[in-house]
Motif scaffolding. Structure first.
Motif, PDB file in Angstrom:
ATOM      1  N   ASP A  29       0.843  -1.192   0.000  1.00  0.00           N
ATOM      2  CA  ASP A  29       0.000   0.000   0.000  1.00  0.00           C
ATOM      3  C   ASP A  29       0.878   1.241   0.000  1.00  0.00           C
ATOM      4  OD1 ASP A  29      -0.084   1.294   2.987  1.00  0.00           O
ATOM      5  OD2 ASP A  29       0.237  -0.867   3.086  1.00  0.00           O
ATOM      6  N   TRP A  30       0.333   2.333  -0.479  1.00  0.00           N
ATOM      7  CA  TRP A  30       1.090   3.584  -0.609  1.00  0.00           C
ATOM      8  C   TRP A  30       1.681   4.023   0.726  1.00  0.00           C
ATOM      9  CZ3 TRP A  30       3.776   6.873  -3.203  1.00  0.00           C
ATOM     10  CH2 TRP A  30       3.978   8.160  -2.699  1.00  0.00           C
ATOM     11  N   TYR A  31       0.879   4.046   1.786  1.00  0.00           N
ATOM     12  CA  TYR A  31       1.367   4.524   3.079  1.00  0.00           C
ATOM     13  C   TYR A  31       2.445   3.603   3.641  1.00  0.00           C
ATOM     14  CZ  TYR A  31      -2.518   7.726   2.799  1.00  0.00           C
ATOM     15  OH  TYR A  31      -3.383   8.697   2.376  1.00  0.00           O
ATOM     16  N   GLY A  32       2.283   2.318   3.437  1.00  0.00           N
ATOM     17  CA  GLY A  32       3.287   1.378   3.911  1.00  0.00           C
ATOM     18  C   GLY A  32       4.627   1.567   3.218  1.00  0.00           C
ATOM     19  N   LEU A  33       4.590   1.760   1.909  1.00  0.00           N
ATOM     20  CA  LEU A  33       5.827   1.957   1.166  1.00  0.00           C
ATOM     21  C   LEU A  33       6.426   3.326   1.444  1.00  0.00           C
ATOM     22  CD1 LEU A  33       4.860   0.264  -2.189  1.00  0.00           C
ATOM     23  CD2 LEU A  33       6.342  -0.632  -0.390  1.00  0.00           C
ATOM     24  N   HIS A  34       5.594   4.321   1.640  1.00  0.00           N
ATOM     25  CA  HIS A  34       6.081   5.652   1.994  1.00  0.00           C
ATOM     26  C   HIS A  34       6.778   5.592   3.357  1.00  0.00           C
ATOM     27  CE1 HIS A  34       5.670   9.893   3.347  1.00  0.00           C
ATOM     28  NE2 HIS A  34       5.996  10.115   2.094  1.00  0.00           N
ATOM     29  N   PHE A  35       6.171   4.876   4.293  1.00  0.00           N
ATOM     30  CA  PHE A  35       6.753   4.694   5.620  1.00  0.00           C
ATOM     31  C   PHE A  35       8.092   3.951   5.516  1.00  0.00           C
ATOM     32  CE2 PHE A  35       7.391   2.439   9.596  1.00  0.00           C
ATOM     33  CZ  PHE A  35       7.150   3.425  10.528  1.00  0.00           C
ATOM     34  N   LEU A  36       8.130   2.887   4.729  1.00  0.00           N
ATOM     35  CA  LEU A  36       9.346   2.106   4.541  1.00  0.00           C
ATOM     36  C   LEU A  36      10.454   2.967   3.940  1.00  0.00           C
ATOM     37  CD1 LEU A  36      10.892  -0.594   4.496  1.00  0.00           C
ATOM     38  CD2 LEU A  36       9.848  -1.043   2.281  1.00  0.00           C
ATOM     39  N   ALA A  37      10.133   3.763   2.939  1.00  0.00           N
ATOM     40  CA  ALA A  37      11.130   4.627   2.311  1.00  0.00           C
ATOM     41  C   ALA A  37      11.682   5.640   3.319  1.00  0.00           C
ATOM     42  CB  ALA A  37      10.522   5.338   1.110  1.00  0.00           C
ATOM     43  N   ALA A  38      10.812   6.207   4.144  1.00  0.00           N
ATOM     44  CA  ALA A  38      11.265   7.160   5.162  1.00  0.00           C
ATOM     45  C   ALA A  38      12.194   6.483   6.164  1.00  0.00           C
ATOM     46  CB  ALA A  38      10.059   7.773   5.876  1.00  0.00           C
ATOM     47  N   ARG A  39      11.848   5.281   6.587  1.00  0.00           N
ATOM     48  CA  ARG A  39      12.693   4.542   7.534  1.00  0.00           C
ATOM     49  C   ARG A  39      14.045   4.200   6.909  1.00  0.00           C
ATOM     50  NH1 ARG A  39      12.662   4.372  12.291  1.00  0.00           N
ATOM     51  NH2 ARG A  39      13.031   2.170  12.536  1.00  0.00           N
ATOM     52  N   ARG A  40      14.050   3.823   5.633  1.00  0.00           N
ATOM     53  CA  ARG A  40      15.291   3.454   4.941  1.00  0.00           C
ATOM     54  C   ARG A  40      16.244   4.640   4.820  1.00  0.00           C
ATOM     55  NH1 ARG A  40      16.233  -2.029   3.371  1.00  0.00           N
ATOM     56  NH2 ARG A  40      14.212  -2.960   3.746  1.00  0.00           N
ATOM     57  N   THR A  41      15.695   5.848   4.685  1.00  0.00           N
ATOM     58  CA  THR A  41      16.537   7.034   4.540  1.00  0.00           C
ATOM     59  C   THR A  41      16.917   7.627   5.890  1.00  0.00           C
ATOM     60  OG1 THR A  41      14.602   8.465   4.295  1.00  0.00           O
ATOM     61  CG2 THR A  41      15.608   7.632   2.272  1.00  0.00           C
ATOM     62  N   GLY A  42      16.469   7.005   6.975  1.00  0.00           N
ATOM     63  CA  GLY A  42      16.850   7.454   8.307  1.00  0.00           C
ATOM     64  C   GLY A  42      15.995   8.564   8.876  1.00  0.00           C
ATOM     65  N   LEU A  43      14.895   8.900   8.201  1.00  0.00           N
ATOM     66  CA  LEU A  43      14.004   9.933   8.738  1.00  0.00           C
ATOM     67  C   LEU A  43      13.325   9.419  10.004  1.00  0.00           C
ATOM     68  CD1 LEU A  43      12.328  11.244   5.464  1.00  0.00           C
ATOM     69  CD2 LEU A  43      14.066  12.387   6.846  1.00  0.00           C
ATOM     70  N   PRO A  44      13.212  10.262  11.018  1.00  0.00           N
ATOM     71  CA  PRO A  44      12.532   9.819  12.238  1.00  0.00           C
ATOM     72  C   PRO A  44      11.037   9.640  11.976  1.00  0.00           C
ATOM     73  CG  PRO A  44      13.039  12.149  12.369  1.00  0.00           C
ATOM     74  CD  PRO A  44      13.674  11.637  11.103  1.00  0.00           C
ATOM     75  N   CYS A  45      10.476   8.673  12.642  1.00  0.00           N
ATOM     76  CA  CYS A  45       9.044   8.410  12.533  1.00  0.00           C
ATOM     77  C   CYS A  45       8.464   8.442  13.950  1.00  0.00           C
ATOM     78  CB  CYS A  45       8.791   7.068  11.870  1.00  0.00           C
ATOM     79  SG  CYS A  45       9.401   6.979  10.181  1.00  0.00           S
ATOM     80  N   PRO A  46       8.357   9.627  14.532  1.00  0.00           N
ATOM     81  CA  PRO A  46       7.946   9.719  15.933  1.00  0.00           C
ATOM     82  C   PRO A  46       6.462   9.416  16.149  1.00  0.00           C
ATOM     83  CG  PRO A  46       8.047  11.894  14.987  1.00  0.00           C
ATOM     84  CD  PRO A  46       8.523  10.941  13.920  1.00  0.00           C
ATOM     85  N   ALA A  47       6.164   8.956  17.325  1.00  0.00           N
ATOM     86  CA  ALA A  47       4.784   8.741  17.757  1.00  0.00           C
ATOM     87  C   ALA A  47       4.709   9.145  19.224  1.00  0.00           C
ATOM     88  CB  ALA A  47       4.390   7.277  17.584  1.00  0.00           C
ATOM     89  N   ARG A  48       3.586   9.672  19.625  1.00  0.00           N
ATOM     90  CA  ARG A  48       3.412  10.097  21.014  1.00  0.00           C
ATOM     91  C   ARG A  48       2.083   9.550  21.527  1.00  0.00           C
ATOM     92  NH1 ARG A  48       5.827  13.636  24.108  1.00  0.00           N
ATOM     93  NH2 ARG A  48       6.924  14.602  22.380  1.00  0.00           N
ATOM     94  N   TRP A  49       2.139   8.962  22.723  1.00  0.00           N
ATOM     95  CA  TRP A  49       0.932   8.462  23.389  1.00  0.00           C
ATOM     96  C   TRP A  49       0.734   9.284  24.643  1.00  0.00           C
ATOM     97  CZ3 TRP A  49      -0.491   6.543  28.095  1.00  0.00           C
ATOM     98  CH2 TRP A  49      -1.708   5.876  28.166  1.00  0.00           C
ATOM     99  N   LEU A  50      -0.477   9.750  24.849  1.00  0.00           N
ATOM    100  CA  LEU A  50      -0.760  10.554  26.042  1.00  0.00           C
ATOM    101  C   LEU A  50      -2.198  10.357  26.476  1.00  0.00           C
ATOM    102  CD1 LEU A  50      -2.454  13.336  24.938  1.00  0.00           C
ATOM    103  CD2 LEU A  50      -0.214  13.710  23.954  1.00  0.00           C
TER     104      LEU A  50
END
Length: 101
Positions: free
Chosen positions: A16-37
């Protein structure tokens, strides 16, 4: 369906587009932050729209809460997500989950 060429493995990946976009970001070392509150007695998982999780993981969040995410500026807000579910999904994706804030 979309495609992504993994040069490290010399293979073409489909997904899926979002999955591959996420994978590409992770491969290039971009942070993928998440916050739970928690806010007003509700638990909230915040994700930047630009680092949206793959659809399979988004589906798990929607099923866990029974609610679609709310778009708030540049973030997606998933309401009523228990911490253990957010933590497990983040760990599977290799995402740092920040608690509180």
């Amino acid at each position: 369906m979309a495609g992504f060429f993994d040069a490290d493995r010399s293979e073409f990946l489909r997904g899926d587009w979002y999955g591959l976009h996420f994978l590409a970001a992770r491969r290039t070392g971009l942070p993928c932050p998440a916050r739970w509150l928690t806010h007003q007695g509700r638990s909230i998982l915040l994700l930047p729209i630009s680092r949206r999780w793959p659809l399979l993981y988004e589906r798990a969040l929607v099923l866990a809460s029974g609610l679609l995410p709310i778009q708030d500026g540049g973030r997606l807000c998933y309401v009523d997500i228990p911490f253990d579910i957010a933590f497990t999904l983040a760990k599977l994706l290799g995402v740092t989950l920040l608690k509180g804030g």
